[in-house]
Design a protein around this motif. Structure first.
Motif, short mmCIF file in Angstrom:
data_model
loop_
_atom_site.label_atom_id
_atom_site.label_comp_id
_atom_site.label_asym_id
_atom_site.label_seq_id
_atom_site.Cartn_x
_atom_site.Cartn_y
_atom_site.Cartn_z
N GLY A 117 0.83 -1.19 0.00
CA GLY A 117 0.00 0.00 0.00
C GLY A 117 0.87 1.25 0.00
O GLY A 117 1.78 1.37 0.83
N GLU A 118 0.61 2.16 -0.93
CA GLU A 118 1.40 3.40 -1.04
C GLU A 118 0.50 4.59 -0.71
O GLU A 118 -0.56 4.76 -1.32
N LEU A 119 0.94 5.39 0.26
CA LEU A 119 0.17 6.55 0.69
C LEU A 119 0.62 7.80 -0.06
O LEU A 119 1.81 8.04 -0.26
N THR A 120 -0.37 8.61 -0.46
CA THR A 120 -0.10 9.91 -1.10
C THR A 120 -0.96 10.96 -0.42
O THR A 120 -2.19 10.77 -0.30
N PRO A 121 -0.38 12.07 0.07
CA PRO A 121 1.05 12.36 0.07
C PRO A 121 1.78 11.52 1.13
O PRO A 121 1.20 11.16 2.15
N ASN A 122 3.03 11.23 0.90
CA ASN A 122 3.84 10.41 1.81
C ASN A 122 4.74 11.34 2.62
O ASN A 122 5.93 11.45 2.35
N ASP A 123 4.12 12.02 3.59
CA ASP A 123 4.88 13.03 4.34
C ASP A 123 5.06 12.68 5.80
O ASP A 123 6.18 12.44 6.26
N THR A 124 3.98 12.55 6.56
CA THR A 124 4.10 12.32 7.99
C THR A 124 3.80 10.88 8.41
O THR A 124 4.10 10.49 9.53
N ILE A 125 3.19 10.09 7.52
CA ILE A 125 2.82 8.71 7.86
C ILE A 125 3.64 7.75 7.01
O ILE A 125 3.68 7.87 5.78
#
Length: 402
Positions: A117-125
């Protein structure tokens, strides 16, 4: 018997170093555990399963769990390691608040893959732990049969050590049993036991493994641990018989002692490098496993040569060979069944080491069976004491000591 005594010294050194490793692991694990807790607290999005087996055309599901409000909306996209094996529905999700979202998987083609699973935006998590290892199989029946076969050859290999002990007790003699074989076998099983115990029970080592293979599985199972420990102990019992029963003038050959010396130096050097942190402890354990593989290729040769020189298999248990042969055949059968069921032929033909070693061992078992039942099936004639000593003279791995 000098090299057998040396093996005890080598074992003591290895066990001492393993204890040091364990103590170091406890301290490192204490430090590491707080890091893990912090990581979990900062990762509010998780999958509720890590491993799954699905049949072709079968449907299964897992849950994406959002444990706390995220503060904004994230897009979660599922990415397959190998396309075409699974249908995923939905392919993308919008997540922002506490929720449990069901994701459907449908098997399409057999194989093994990782769905990430890829999160966007990938900043704090972090999305490093958002993955599932999935196997798509042809048949549940093959999985069950494969599991049964696995336990059968585990039992066959475990029991195979005992016929030699029994025949030694009955004869009150170990003549005809190659001391080279025993010495190499003891070192091989001991190194294998250390590898398995450390990778299975020492969290510090397991963490190093997952740092390199974050989406992999620990390759060591509990039955591997118990098999290797049992094999080392029972081989040690057989070595003990060599000290109390009649053995003629047999000894460990200089050639075998040379191999044992080279292996021992390699172990000590790599262990020191690990202690001074010039090498990872995981690499030290890999070194032990490579030595075990080398020993597997070498250990049968002295016994085969000894049988040939004596023109007899008396003193060498055929029961051991028949059980080992059974285990080897079933092991390769299981590998072939699993390769078909998960369309994983690369595990055999792409990396043939394990299959090749099994085939090599079976080939030697066949040689021993031919020696026992065909070439030297007649009982050896009684000979004088002097000629008997000459007949049982220990042979080295390549040539007899002169």
């Amino acid at each position: 018997m000098m090299a057998l005594s040396n093996n005890f010294v080598i074992l003591a050194v290895i066990l001492t170093l393993t204890t040091l490793l364990g103590n170091h692991a406890v301290h490192s694990q204490f430090l590491w555990s707080s890091d893990v807790d912090a990581t979990n607290l900062s990762s509010p999005v998780t999958f509720d399963v890590k491993d799954m087996t699905i049949l072709v055309h079968e449907s299964k599901s897992f849950n994406v769990v959002v444990k706390e409000p995220l503060g904004k909306t994230y897009t979660l996209t599922f990415v397959e390691q190998h396309a075409g094996l699974l249908h995923i529905e939905p392919r993308t999700l919008e997540i922002s608040t506490n929720a449990t979202i069901n994701v459907l998987l449908v098997g399409q083609e057999p194989g093994s893959l990782v769905v990430s699973g890829e999160l966007t935006p990938n900043d704090t998590i972090s999305d490093d732990n958002l993955f599932i290892r999935i196997k798509v199989a042809h048949s549940t029946s093959i999985i069950i049969i494969s599991s049964i076969i696995g336990w059968v050859y585990f039992v066959a290999w475990s029991v195979s050590f005992y016929p030699q002990i029994v025949i030694n007790c009955k004869r009150k003699s170990v003549t005809g049993l190659s001391f080279d074989f025993l010495a190499l076998n003891f070192m091989g099983h001991t190194l294998y036991a250390i590898f398995n115990v450390c990778l299975y029970w020492v969290p510090f080592i397991e963490n190093q493994y997952f740092e390199r293979h974050p989406k992999g599985l620990n390759p060591v199972l509990l039955n591997d641990v118990f098999f290797s420990i049992h094999a080392s102990i029972i081989t040690l019992v057989t070595i003990g018989q060599c000290f109390i029963y009649e053995r003629g003038n047999q000894k460990v050959s200089y050639t075998a002692q040379g191999f044992l010396g080279i292996f021992s130096i390699t172990i000590v050097v790599t262990c020191v490098l690990s202690i001074v942190e010039k090498m990872a402890w995981l690499d030290f354990l890999y070194t032990l496993s490579y030595i075990k593989l080398a020993i597997t290729l070498l250990k049968y040769v002295p016994q085969a040569v000894l049988n040939y020189r004596r023109k007899s298999t008396q003193g060498w248990s055929i029961g051991n060979i028949l059980l080992d042969f059974t285990g080897g055949i079933l092991s390769m059968m299981q590998m072939i069944m699993n390769a078909y069921n998960f369309n994983d032929w690369v595990s055999i033909f792409g990396d043939p080491t394990k299959f090749g070693l099994g085939l090599f061992s079976v080939a030697f078992d066949i040689l021993f069976i031919v020696q026992h039942y065909v070439l030297y099936r007649d009982e050896p004639k009684k000979v004088s004491k002097n000629s008997s000593e000459e007949d049982v003279k220990t042979v080295s791995i390549i040539v007899a000591d002169k």
